[in-house]
Design a protein around this motif. Structure first.
Motif, short mmCIF file in Angstrom:
data_model
loop_
_atom_site.label_atom_id
_atom_site.label_comp_id
_atom_site.label_asym_id
_atom_site.label_seq_id
_atom_site.Cartn_x
_atom_site.Cartn_y
_atom_site.Cartn_z
N ASN A 257 1.62 1.54 0.73
CA ASN A 257 0.75 0.68 1.31
C ASN A 257 0.69 -0.75 0.36
O ASN A 257 -0.15 -0.73 -0.54
CB ASN A 257 -0.63 0.87 1.71
CG ASN A 257 -1.37 -0.31 2.24
OD1 ASN A 257 -0.97 -1.43 2.88
ND2 ASN A 257 -2.62 0.01 2.63
N LYS A 259 -0.55 -3.56 0.82
CA LYS A 259 -1.98 -4.10 0.78
C LYS A 259 -3.02 -3.60 0.11
O LYS A 259 -4.29 -4.07 0.26
CB LYS A 259 -2.23 -4.15 2.31
CG LYS A 259 -1.33 -5.50 3.21
CD LYS A 259 -1.76 -5.52 4.51
CE LYS A 259 -0.75 -6.35 5.21
NZ LYS A 259 -1.15 -6.68 6.74
N ALA A 260 -2.90 -2.42 -0.19
CA ALA A 260 -4.11 -1.72 -1.04
C ALA A 260 -4.39 -2.26 -2.21
O ALA A 260 -3.57 -3.22 -2.74
CB ALA A 260 -3.29 -0.21 -1.43
N ARG A 265 -2.86 1.10 -5.62
CA ARG A 265 -1.72 0.74 -5.08
C ARG A 265 -0.61 1.76 -5.84
O ARG A 265 -0.45 1.76 -6.96
CB ARG A 265 -1.13 -0.85 -5.24
CG ARG A 265 0.18 -1.24 -4.41
CD ARG A 265 0.49 -2.66 -4.55
NE ARG A 265 -0.73 -3.58 -4.19
CZ ARG A 265 -1.25 -4.52 -4.65
NH1 ARG A 265 -0.78 -4.74 -5.83
NH2 ARG A 265 -2.11 -4.93 -4.31
N ASP A 268 -0.97 6.17 -2.86
CA ASP A 268 -1.28 6.60 -1.34
C ASP A 268 -1.27 7.95 -1.06
O ASP A 268 -0.61 8.88 -1.73
CB ASP A 268 -0.13 5.82 -0.58
CG ASP A 268 -0.10 4.31 -0.89
OD1 ASP A 268 -0.54 3.32 0.02
OD2 ASP A 268 0.44 4.03 -1.74
N ARG A 270 -0.51 10.64 2.14
CA ARG A 270 -0.18 10.48 3.65
C ARG A 270 -0.73 11.84 4.41
O ARG A 270 -0.41 12.97 3.86
CB ARG A 270 1.40 10.66 3.68
CG ARG A 270 2.07 10.95 4.93
CD ARG A 270 3.45 11.21 4.95
NE ARG A 270 4.00 11.85 6.12
CZ ARG A 270 5.32 12.19 6.21
NH1 ARG A 270 6.00 12.21 5.15
NH2 ARG A 270 5.78 12.66 7.38
#
Length: 302
Positions: A257, A259-260, A265, A268, A270
């Motif tokens: 992501n 935008k994390a 960042r 992530d 899932r």
């Protein structure tokens, strides 16, 4: 498939050369931590050691430990409501990994660590100045009693985990699983959390402890509320997740992501159906894997 030390981390064979005592060649003394009393169906290489994690004369959870990697492949436990407080971090070790006739109880590390312990398993010094945190596979937050929480602080339940994962998306996942348990699960929730090695080559801290590329977790709650919100229905009776432990890994399994926030960042998580996680593990490890007997069949709804 890549062939590598990382994949050899989990290749075929049987349990050879294991010590006797409280540590056994199987989980026969702690099968209650597995759904239907059945551990994951995986073929293991030499060096894997089942541990019924015992603290204050009681079994607390189960771990499949890998001696050469000085890290667990997975830990299995039954989640509780998580009302207790995080205990002081008194790190412990498994005496019988070092001495087959030693105490069956996990023990706190002494100021001076015996050389046999150092050779047989990870020690606190391995994590010093490593840029990795001690990542719990069985997290203390998923347990109630002081003893249950304290027992999770054995290094045989720990893998090297980046702080961006441990205190970020992976921590959020652990809280989400707890929330699902409290809100929707009406019976026991069985959890198995593990580590997935790199495909190309093994990564190490202190040239001793294997670093996973991904963390994974799956739960099974066969008895749950009949009326689930539409967005929750796909997550019962079983669900799973895969989390990045290396922000430089590719996005084949877990997208990043952009935008994390900067500190998280690339770490992530899932979320996915159980069979999707099993397929990913099969692809990486080149072997069939079944985490829950019968894929965690629905027993009833309340």
């Amino acid at each position: 498939m890549h062939s590598s030390i990382g994949v050899i981390f989990l290749l075929l064979c049987c349990f050879d050369g294991l010590v006797l005592g409280e540590i056994h060649q199987n989980f026969s003394k702690c099968l209650d931590f597995f759904y239907k009393g059945t551990p994951p169906q995986v073929n293991y290489s030499v060096g894997y050691q089942p541990i019924c994690q015992r603290f204050n004369n009681q079994y607390r959870f189960a771990s499949m430990y890998h001696r050469q990697s000085r890290a667990p492949l997975y830990s299995a436990y039954i989640i509780s409501s998580g009302k207790g407080k995080r205990p002081n971090s008194t790190w412990m070790y498994e005496p019988q990994l070092a001495f087959s006739r030693a105490s069956p109880e996990m023990k706190p590390f002494n100021a001076t660590v015996d050389q046999n312990v150092i050779e047989s398993q990870a020690v606190p010094q391995d994590y010093s100045h490593s840029n990795y945190t001690r990542g719990h596979l069985t997290p203390s937050m998923h347990h109630n009693t002081e003893d249950d929480r304290a027992a999770t602080f054995t290094l045989t339940n720990i893998v090297p985990q980046r702080n961006g994962s441990n205190s970020g998306p992976w921590n959020s996942l652990e809280k989400k699983v707890m929330g699902n348990f409290k809100t929707f699960c009406k019976g026991p929730m069985y959890v198995i959390t593990g580590a997935m090695p790199y495909a190309d080559r093994a990564h190490w801290i202190n040239n001793r402890v294997s670093v996973p590329e991904y963390m994974w977790s799956a739960y099974c709650c066969p008895i749950y509320k009949a009326k689930l919100p539409p967005d929750v229905r796909p997550t019962f009776p079983a669900y799973a997740a895969l989390g990045r432990n290396d922000r430089d890994s590719g996005e084949e399994f877990v997208p990043v992501n952009p935008k994390a926030k900067a500190s998280e960042r690339g770490y992530d998580v899932r979320k996915m159906p159980l069979h999707t996680l099993e397929k990913i593990l099969e692809q990486r490890l080149a072997m069939p894997i079944r985490l829950f007997d019968g894929q965690c069949q629905q027993l009833s709804q309340l």
